[in-house]
Motif scaffolding. Structure first.
Motif, PDB file in Angstrom:
ATOM      1  N   GLY A  69       4.854  23.259  25.458  1.00 16.33           N
ATOM      2  CA  GLY A  69       4.565  24.423  26.290  1.00 16.33           C
ATOM      3  C   GLY A  69       3.369  24.194  27.200  1.00 16.33           C
ATOM      4  O   GLY A  69       3.410  24.517  28.388  1.00 16.33           O
ATOM      5  N   ILE A  70       2.316  23.627  26.661  1.00  8.75           N
ATOM      6  CA  ILE A  70       1.126  23.338  27.475  1.00  8.75           C
ATOM      7  C   ILE A  70       1.448  22.311  28.544  1.00  8.75           C
ATOM      8  O   ILE A  70       1.050  22.450  29.710  1.00  8.75           O
ATOM      9  CB  ILE A  70      -0.037  22.866  26.575  1.00  8.75           C
ATOM     10  N   TYR A  71       2.193  21.276  28.178  1.00  4.98           N
ATOM     11  CA  TYR A  71       2.577  20.218  29.120  1.00  4.98           C
ATOM     12  C   TYR A  71       3.422  20.798  30.257  1.00  4.98           C
ATOM     13  O   TYR A  71       3.177  20.532  31.437  1.00  4.98           O
ATOM     14  CB  TYR A  71       3.353  19.153  28.352  1.00  4.98           C
ATOM     15  N   GLY A  72       4.408  21.625  29.890  1.00  9.43           N
ATOM     16  CA  GLY A  72       5.268  22.236  30.913  1.00  9.43           C
ATOM     17  C   GLY A  72       4.492  23.182  31.810  1.00  9.43           C
ATOM     18  O   GLY A  72       4.693  23.198  33.029  1.00  9.43           O
ATOM     19  N   TYR A  73       3.621  23.989  31.229  1.00  9.55           N
ATOM     20  CA  TYR A  73       2.833  24.913  32.028  1.00  9.55           C
ATOM     21  C   TYR A  73       1.915  24.158  32.989  1.00  9.55           C
ATOM     22  O   TYR A  73       1.727  24.563  34.131  1.00  9.55           O
ATOM     23  CB  TYR A  73       2.011  25.837  31.131  1.00  9.55           C
ATOM     24  N   THR A  74       1.357  23.053  32.520  1.00  9.67           N
ATOM     25  CA  THR A  74       0.473  22.264  33.387  1.00  9.67           C
ATOM     26  C   THR A  74       1.232  21.740  34.596  1.00  9.67           C
ATOM     27  O   THR A  74       0.764  21.835  35.737  1.00  9.67           O
ATOM     28  CB  THR A  74      -0.139  21.093  32.589  1.00  9.67           C
ATOM     29  N   PHE A  75       2.431  21.194  34.369  1.00  8.25           N
ATOM     30  CA  PHE A  75       3.232  20.715  35.497  1.00  8.25           C
ATOM     31  C   PHE A  75       3.601  21.858  36.439  1.00  8.25           C
ATOM     32  O   PHE A  75       3.562  21.702  37.659  1.00  8.25           O
ATOM     33  CB  PHE A  75       4.510  20.027  35.003  1.00  8.25           C
ATOM     34  N   TYR A  76       3.949  22.999  35.878  1.00  9.06           N
ATOM     35  CA  TYR A  76       4.319  24.147  36.701  1.00  9.06           C
ATOM     36  C   TYR A  76       3.141  24.614  37.541  1.00  9.06           C
ATOM     37  O   TYR A  76       3.283  24.869  38.733  1.00  9.06           O
ATOM     38  CB  TYR A  76       4.812  25.284  35.800  1.00  9.06           C
ATOM     39  N   SER A  77       1.956  24.711  36.933  1.00 11.71           N
ATOM     40  CA  SER A  77       0.796  25.212  37.679  1.00 11.71           C
ATOM     41  C   SER A  77       0.332  24.201  38.728  1.00 11.71           C
ATOM     42  O   SER A  77      -0.119  24.600  39.799  1.00 11.71           O
ATOM     43  CB  SER A  77      -0.342  25.571  36.730  1.00 11.71           C
ATOM     44  N   VAL A  78       0.458  22.915  38.439  1.00 10.65           N
ATOM     45  CA  VAL A  78       0.057  21.918  39.433  1.00 10.65           C
ATOM     46  C   VAL A  78       1.019  21.934  40.619  1.00 10.65           C
ATOM     47  O   VAL A  78       0.614  21.776  41.769  1.00 10.65           O
ATOM     48  CB  VAL A  78      -0.021  20.513  38.781  1.00 10.65           C
ATOM     49  N   SER A  79       2.285  22.169  40.346  1.00  8.40           N
ATOM     50  CA  SER A  79       3.252  22.212  41.457  1.00  8.40           C
ATOM     51  C   SER A  79       3.045  23.455  42.312  1.00  8.40           C
ATOM     52  O   SER A  79       3.460  23.480  43.475  1.00  8.40           O
ATOM     53  CB  SER A  79       4.680  22.178  40.925  1.00  8.40           C
ATOM     54  N   GLN A  80       2.401  24.482  41.803  1.00  7.59           N
ATOM     55  CA  GLN A  80       2.149  25.707  42.551  1.00  7.59           C
ATOM     56  C   GLN A  80       0.907  25.610  43.432  1.00  7.59           C
ATOM     57  O   GLN A  80       0.733  26.431  44.323  1.00  7.59           O
ATOM     58  CB  GLN A  80       1.972  26.881  41.578  1.00  7.59           C
TER      59      GLN A  80
END
Length: 92
Positions: A63-74
């Motif tokens: 979850g943390i890994y996925g959220y990090t990728f999502y927030s960086v792409s934003q």
């Protein structure tokens, strides 16, 4: 007390301290077997708990890994900096 043939009790519990026909070696063996059974049950319980804990930690990590990728792409601040740099080059 003797049981009639064919009607023996199944897994009859005995108290080693009260049973008069047991030698000290037999009492010690019974204690060792009971200890081993308790350890096996404890290991089974711990194995289940450890599995649940591992799945929980793995889910949290994913979850943390996925959220990090999502927030960086934003994030768009690098795009804004590049646009400002191009605008500065165009002015120069």
């Amino acid at each position: 007390p003797r049981e009639p043939v064919g009607e023996a009790p199944f897994a009859r519990r005995i108290d080693p301290a009260r049973e008069s026909g047991l030698s000290p070696e037999q009492r010690q063996l019974m204690a060792q077997v009971e200890f081993a059974q308790r350890q096996r049950v404890l290991q089974r319980r711990l194995r289940g708990r450890n599995l649940l804990l591992a799945l929980g930690i793995g889910a949290l990590t994913c979850g943390i890994y996925g959220y990090t990728f999502y927030s960086v792409s934003q994030e768009r601040f690098l795009d804004e900096l590049e646009q400002e740099a191009e605008a500065a080059r165009a002015r120069a």
